[in-house]
Design an enzyme around this catalytic site. Structure first.
Site, short mmCIF file in Angstrom:
data_model
loop_
_atom_site.label_atom_id
_atom_site.label_comp_id
_atom_site.label_asym_id
_atom_site.label_seq_id
_atom_site.Cartn_x
_atom_site.Cartn_y
_atom_site.Cartn_z
N HIS A 1 0.70 -1.14 -0.11
CA HIS A 1 -0.27 -0.07 0.12
C HIS A 1 0.70 1.37 0.05
CE1 HIS A 1 0.97 -0.10 4.23
NE2 HIS A 1 0.55 1.06 4.39
N1 UDP Z 1 -4.39 -5.33 8.55
C1 UDP Z 1 -5.65 -5.99 8.60
N2 UDP Z 1 -6.24 -6.41 7.45
C2 UDP Z 1 -5.49 -6.40 6.09
C3 UDP Z 1 -4.26 -5.73 6.09
C4 UDP Z 1 -3.73 -5.37 7.31
O1 UDP Z 1 -6.15 -6.14 9.50
O2 UDP Z 1 -6.27 -6.76 5.02
C5 UDP Z 1 -3.53 -4.96 9.77
C6 UDP Z 1 -2.47 -5.72 10.11
O3 UDP Z 1 -2.36 -7.05 10.67
C7 UDP Z 1 -1.37 -4.75 10.61
C8 UDP Z 1 -2.09 -3.51 10.15
O4 UDP Z 1 -3.25 -3.70 9.23
O5 UDP Z 1 -2.07 -4.93 12.02
C9 UDP Z 1 -1.04 -2.71 9.50
O6 UDP Z 1 -1.73 -1.76 8.75
P1 UDP Z 1 -1.10 -1.19 7.32
O7 UDP Z 1 -0.23 -2.24 6.53
O8 UDP Z 1 -2.27 -0.40 6.76
O9 UDP Z 1 -0.18 0.24 7.75
P2 UDP Z 1 1.28 0.22 8.30
O10 UDP Z 1 1.69 -0.86 9.35
O11 UDP Z 1 2.20 0.15 7.14
O12 UDP Z 1 1.32 1.56 8.78
#
Ligand code: UDP
Length: 361
Positions: free
Chosen positions: A207
Site C-alpha cells: 500500500h
Molecule cells: N491489516 C488488516 N487487514 C488487512 C491488512 C492489514 O487487519 O487486510 C492489519 C495488519 O494485521 C496490521 C495493520 O493492519 O496490524 C497494518 O496496517 P497497514 O499495513 O495498513 O499500515 P502500516 O503498518 O504500514 O502503517
C-alpha cells in the site's frame, strides 16, 4: 478528571489504539476523547477494527479523506483545532506517521496543548516518504516521545531530544498481538473459506505510495507475485489505494486468477492468515512485525525499513521492488528460512506504560 484527546485516522492506528484506549479505561483516572479524522473510512478499513477490538465509537468523526497531502492535512488541521478548542484536553495523543498524526500534533502544538507521540523515533532516512516527514515533524513538537525500540530511542538521542521526554515503552503492536492475536487460534474460518492449507501459501500486502505511485515498481511487484503464484497460492488482501491504481491502469482485470485477491480483511482474519503463511511479502510496517511475532519469514518490498532489528536477526529480507524475478526468487527462498531469537519490542505492556506516563499531567 484529566482529559486526553486521541487523534486516529488510519487502519494501523485503530489497531494500536485498541490496547492504549483499553488501558485508559482501566486506569479510571484519565478520560479519553476519540477523534476519527476519516482518513480511512471504508467499513473494512475502519469499522471492523472498532468492532473486533472492543473499541469505543469515536466521539468526533471528521469525515476528511482524499485529495493531496497538503489539502487533506490542511482540512484536518482546521477541524481538529475546532474540536480541541471545544474539548479543551490536557494532552493530545497521536500514533505513527500518517497525515492524521501530523495534523493532530500540529493543531495541538499551536494551541499549546502538550503532545504525546506513540511510535516516536522511527526513521527510514528517506525524506521522499510522506511518513518520514510526518513522523519527524510530530516528534519535534511532542512533549512525550514513546519509542517502540532501542533503535528508535537512539535516533531521538542523536537528534538532541531531551532524555526526559523519551520513554522506551516497547511496541503497542506487540501488546495487540498478545491481547488479541491469541483470540485467533480457535477459528480456522478464513483458511477454510479460502481452502488454504497452513504453511503452504504466501500472504502479501502492498500500500505504500513509494510502490503504488511508481508504475514500474508496482509492475515488478505484481509480476513477481504472479510468478510466485505459479508455484504456490498467493493471498493478497488488497488496499483500496492499490486496487484503485491497478484498476485505473487496466492491470486489475488482467491479473492471473492464481493470485487470490481479497478485499481488506479484519484484524482477526489477518492474523489467522499471517500465522499460517509460509512467507509474508509486504511493504507494511505493522505486517513486518506481525510476521516476526508469528515466526513467519518476511520479504519487505521496500528500499529500507524502520524495523532494522528484524533484518539484522534474519527474519526479514529487504527486496527493492525493481525486478519481478528478484522478488519471486527472494519470496521462494525465504520459505523455511528463520531468523535468530530476539525480543526487541518490549514485554507487551507498552499501552499500560503510556497511560501511566500520562497519569500526572
Ligand atoms: N491489516 C488488516 N487487514 C488487512 C491488512 C492489514 O487487519 O487486510 C492489519 C495488519 O494485521 C496490521 C495493520 O493492519 O496490524 C497494518 O496496517 P497497514 O499495513 O495498513 O499500515 P502500516 O503498518 O504500514 O502503517
Amino acid at each position: 478528571m484529566k482529559k486526553i484527546l486521541t487523534v486516529l485516522g488510519a487502519r494501523p492506528q485503530f489497531i494500536k489504539a485498541s490496547v492504549v484506549s483499553h488501558a485508559f479505561r482501566q486506569s479510571g483516572h484519565l478520560k479519553e476523547v476519540l477523534v476519527h479524522t476519516g482518513q480511512h473510512f471504508d467499513a473494512n478499513m475502519s469499522d471492523v477494527f472498532f468492532n473486533e477490538l472492543g473499541m469505543s465509537k469515536p466521539d468526533h468523526f471528521l469525515d476528511i479523506h482524499g485529495g493531496g497531502h497538503g489539502a487533506m492535512t490542511g482540512r484536518m488541521l482546521e477541524r481538529l483545532e475546532q474540536v480541541m478548542l471545544a474539548e479543551r484536553p490536557d494532552a493530545v495523543l497521536v500514533y505513527g506517521d500518517t497525515n492524521s498524526t501530523l495534523a493532530g500534533a500540529l493543531a495541538a502544538a499551536k494551541l499549546h496543548i502538550p503532545v504525546a507521540h506513540v511510535e516516536a523515533g522511527l526513521r527510514s532516512f528517506n525524506m521522499a516518504m510522506p511518513e518520514e516527514v510526518n513522523r519527524i515533524l510530530t516528534d519535534r513538537v511532542s512533549r512525550w516521545l514513546f519509542t517502540p525500540t532501542n533503535a528508535a530511542t537512539q535516533h531521538l538521542v542523536r537528534e538532541g531530544v531531551a532524555l526526559a521526554a523519551i520513554q522506551e515503552v516497547g511496541d503497542v503492536m506487540y501488546d495487540v498481538a498478545i491481547h488479541h492475536g491469541q483470540r485467533v487460534d480457535a477459528t480456522g474460518r478464513v483458511l477454510r473459506q479460502l481452502a488454504l492449507t497452513p504453511g503452504t501459501y504466501v500472504l502479501s500486502t502492498v500500500h505504500r505510495a513509494e510502490n503504488t505511485d511508481h508504475p514500474e515498481r508496482l509492475q515488478a511487484i505484481v509480476d513477481g507475485l504472479e510468478a510466485v503464484a505459479q508455484h504456490m497460492p498467493v493471498v493478497w488482501p488488497i488496499h483500496p489505494r492499490t486496487r484503485g491504481v491497478l484498476q485505473s491502469t487496466g492491470r486489475l482485470a488482467k491479473l492471473t486468477p492464481k493470485l487470490r485477491l481479497l478485499d481488506p480483511v479484519g484484524y482477526l482474519d489477518m492474523v489467522q492468515l499471517e500465522k499460517h503463511a509460509a512467507v509474508i511479502a509486504t511493504d507494511s510496517g505493522g505486517v513486518q512485525k506481525e510476521a516476526f511475532f508469528y515466526k513467519v519469514p518476511c520479504v519487505t518490498l521496500r528500499d529500507e525499513t524502520e524495523w532494522v532489528e528484524l533484518v539484522e536477526a534474519g527474519w526479514n529480507r529487504l527486496v527493492v521492488p525493481d525486478s519481478a524475478l528478484k522478488i519471486k526468487d527472494q519470496i521462494i527462498h525465504a520459505a523455511g528460512s528463520f531468523g535468530k531469537d530476539l525480543k526487541p519490542y518490549g514485554d507487551g505492556t507498552a499501552g499500560m506504560q503510556i497511560v501511566n506516563a500520562l497519569f500526572n499531567i
